[in-house]
Write an enzyme that holds these catalytic residues in place. Sequence first.
Site, short mmCIF file in Angstrom:
data_model
loop_
_atom_site.label_atom_id
_atom_site.label_comp_id
_atom_site.label_asym_id
_atom_site.label_seq_id
_atom_site.Cartn_x
_atom_site.Cartn_y
_atom_site.Cartn_z
N CYS A 1 51.44 32.89 40.24
CA CYS A 1 52.17 31.77 39.62
C CYS A 1 53.55 32.20 39.15
O CYS A 1 54.39 31.36 38.88
CB CYS A 1 51.37 31.18 38.46
SG CYS A 1 51.12 32.35 37.11
N ASP B 1 54.22 33.69 36.36
CA ASP B 1 54.35 33.67 34.91
C ASP B 1 54.42 35.09 34.35
O ASP B 1 53.77 36.00 34.88
CB ASP B 1 53.17 32.92 34.28
CG ASP B 1 53.26 31.43 34.57
OD1 ASP B 1 54.30 31.00 35.08
OD2 ASP B 1 52.29 30.71 34.30
N CYS C 1 52.80 29.03 31.77
CA CYS C 1 52.14 27.74 31.59
C CYS C 1 51.61 27.59 30.17
O CYS C 1 51.60 28.53 29.38
CB CYS C 1 50.99 27.62 32.59
SG CYS C 1 49.58 28.66 32.15
N CYS D 1 44.88 32.75 33.22
CA CYS D 1 46.05 32.80 32.34
C CYS D 1 45.75 33.65 31.11
O CYS D 1 46.63 34.33 30.59
CB CYS D 1 46.45 31.39 31.91
SG CYS D 1 46.51 30.22 33.28
FE1 FES Z 1 50.39 31.26 35.44
FE2 FES Z 1 48.80 30.10 33.72
S1 FES Z 1 49.46 29.34 35.63
S2 FES Z 1 49.56 32.12 33.68
#
Ligand code: FES
Length: 146
Positions: A38, A40, A63, A107
Site C-alpha cells: 500500500c 504506507d 491509512c 496495518c
Molecule cells: Fe496500508 Fe493500512 S492500508 S497500512
Amino acid sequence: MADQHPYSDKVMDHFTNPRNVGDIPDASGVGTVGNPICGDVMKMFLRIENDVIVEVKFKTFGCGAAIATSSMVTEMVKGKTISEALQISNKAVAEALGGLPAVKMHCSVLAEEALRSALQNYYEKLGIPVPFEVKKRGHDEHGHGH
Ligand code: FES
C-alpha cells in the site's frame, strides 16, 4: 445512524485524535517501516532511560487503521520497560482498539514493526547486539504471490 464503516469507536477516536504525534529530537531510537504493497510508512521515535520508554512519538503516512494502531501502540508502550514493550503484539494493539476488520489487520503489523525497529536502532546506536528477533513479518506476508 447511517454510519456503515466497520471501525470501532476506539479506532475512530485514535484516527481522528491520534496521541503522541510528532518526533523526538535526539531520540534514543528511531524506526521506519513501510508496507510495500500500500506504500504506507510509519516512523517511531523513542526516548529510553534506564531501560524504560519515557517518551514515544510517531508519524504515520498511511491509512486510518495504520494511524489508529500507531497511536494506540504509543499509548501502550509509554512507561514500559523494553522487555514489556516487546511483548506487545499487533494483535494486542488491535484488541485494545476494540478490533480491526480482517482486511486491515496487516496495518497493525506496521505498528508492531515500527516499535521493534526503533528498539533495534536503540541497541545498534549503543553498539549492543539486538537481544530479540527482528521479524519482518509484514514484508514476508505481502511478499508471497507476487
Ligand atoms: Fe496500508 Fe493500512 S492500508 S497500512
